[in-house]
Design an enzyme around this catalytic site. Sequence first.
Site, PDB file in Angstrom:
ATOM      1  N   MET A   1       3.403   8.582 -54.337  1.00 19.84           N
ATOM      2  CA  MET A   1       3.144   9.388 -55.559  1.00 19.84           C
ATOM      3  C   MET A   1       3.769   8.970 -56.970  1.00 19.84           C
ATOM      4  SD  MET A   1       4.292  12.825 -53.381  1.00 19.84           S
ATOM      5  CE  MET A   1       5.683  12.445 -53.209  1.00 19.84           C
TER       6      MET A   1
ATOM      7  N   GLY B   1      -1.197  14.134 -44.125  1.00 20.72           N
ATOM      8  CA  GLY B   1      -1.086  12.655 -44.247  1.00 20.72           C
ATOM      9  C   GLY B   1       0.283  12.089 -43.745  1.00 20.72           C
ATOM     10  N   GLY B   2      -0.004  10.980 -43.246  1.00 18.63           N
ATOM     11  CA  GLY B   2       1.265  10.281 -43.085  1.00 18.63           C
ATOM     12  C   GLY B   2       2.322  10.935 -42.091  1.00 18.63           C
TER      13      GLY B   2
ATOM     14  N   VAL C   1       0.960  -1.127  -0.182  1.00 18.21           N
ATOM     15  CA  VAL C   1      -0.077  -0.113  -0.106  1.00 18.21           C
ATOM     16  C   VAL C   1       0.851   1.251  -0.075  1.00 18.21           C
ATOM     17  CG1 VAL C   1      -1.817   1.287   1.206  1.00 18.21           C
ATOM     18  CG2 VAL C   1      -1.899  -1.069   1.177  1.00 18.21           C
TER      19      VAL C   1
ATOM     20  N   PRO D   1       9.141  -0.992  10.612  1.00 16.68           N
ATOM     21  CA  PRO D   1      10.317  -1.917  10.630  1.00 16.68           C
ATOM     22  C   PRO D   1      10.932  -2.578   9.398  1.00 16.68           C
ATOM     23  CG  PRO D   1       8.489  -2.832  12.088  1.00 16.68           C
ATOM     24  CD  PRO D   1       7.772  -1.740  11.114  1.00 16.68           C
TER      25      PRO D   1
ATOM     26  N   LYS E   1      -7.810  23.881 -51.076  1.00 17.74           N
ATOM     27  CA  LYS E   1      -8.780  25.099 -51.503  1.00 17.74           C
ATOM     28  C   LYS E   1      -8.369  26.262 -51.432  1.00 17.74           C
ATOM     29  CE  LYS E   1     -12.800  21.758 -51.719  1.00 17.74           C
ATOM     30  NZ  LYS E   1     -13.949  21.411 -51.213  1.00 17.74           N
TER      31      LYS E   1
ATOM     32  N   ASP F   1      -4.541  18.866 -45.282  1.00 18.46           N
ATOM     33  CA  ASP F   1      -4.374  18.255 -46.473  1.00 18.46           C
ATOM     34  C   ASP F   1      -5.488  17.239 -46.627  1.00 18.46           C
ATOM     35  OD1 ASP F   1      -2.069  19.352 -46.938  1.00 18.46           O
ATOM     36  OD2 ASP F   1      -0.743  17.659 -46.453  1.00 18.46           O
TER      37      ASP F   1
END
Length: 408
Positions: free
Chosen positions: A335, A251-252, A28, A48, A220, A198
């Site tokens: 890519m 991403g990633g 405890v 003790p 955008k 992204d």
Amino acid sequence: MDRNDVPAYPVGLRLSGRRVVVLGGGQVAQRRLPSLVAAGADIVLISPSATPSVEAMADAGELRWERRGYRAGDLDGAWYVVVATGDAEANAAASEEAEARRVWCVRSDDADAATAWTPATGRSEGVTVAVLTGRDPRRSAAVRDAVVEGLRDGTLIAPRHRGRTAGVALVGGGPGDPDLITVRGRRLLAEADVVIADRLGPRDLLDELPPHVEVIDAAKIPYGRAMAQEAINAALIEHAKAGKAVVRLKGGDPFVFGRGMEEAEALAEAGIPCEVVPGISSSISVPGAAGIPVTHRGVAHEFTVVSGHVAPDDPRSLVDWGALAKLRGTLVMLMAVERVGAIAAALIEHGRGADTPVAVIQEGTTAAQRRVDATLATVGQVVTEEAIRPPAVIVVGEVVAVGRGIRR
């Protein structure tokens, strides 16, 4: 009404520099002592014997250990006492002394006789969670765990309102599955004022944001193609200078073909604090999700990650395709969907076998994940016939054949 049926009054004790007595050096005490040490308490342990961990705390000077049993008067000057010995008589006597001296007393052997209960506690990002459910400590722990986990992973939204520093966090969102973002990244999302995301980031996470969070689709932002990164940098700086907590959700991983360093450099030049939160790169996670190990004993001892966003004969290319063709390990291309035919031809021309297995994984880790297999000789035609679209990860090497047995 029974006094023990009355709910406890919750309070946070500031024990720094104040005398705290712990009776007993067993399990405890071993559980309770670290929090008391962290609180800066002046701890006196009376027992003790002690467990090795408790003894190590004494040896390190984190507490004073008096190697003996409890004696009347031990609670003199104490602000708080933890009674946790195996001696019932000593526990009762110490509890009576605490009552007489008006010292709050926790008892491990008899919660009803205690004047204080120890809550189930947990901490996350400067928040201490303490839960009391009366005589049901397991339920307290379960509630504590649920709250702390929610704070850590961002599913429990509790944004800071004081002491928050405006700045930008470049967060790697992982390969697409919203469960694969890091705990740190998810928590920062939950605290954001502005998120610039992204297209390849984990889009499902955006639906979880509170309505006051401004979400900006980086694809955008109005700009010409040549000005894309400059416009994103300007948006990051603008919102951070307005005092907002900004998350750039990518991403990633931000630094794996993510142009994260360009953004970090722009922020540093503008004097904007920036934190980089690594993400799980699709270069290893997407093949894994499709059952392909990028390395495998006896098959591939290395893997190379390369961008295929420009063709091998493009003067802008920085890739030595001839050197890559001579490697025996795994080649992972990102890519590269639009130029995979030309890349495959270059690899074959420089010596890689035309029958080398190839796997193309589209929308990896998402519900739309799709895998098609080919060889270097056929991959260009297969990608066209199967109408493969970005994002997709292309894996070249014998590991593709290894992974066919657990194809997902």
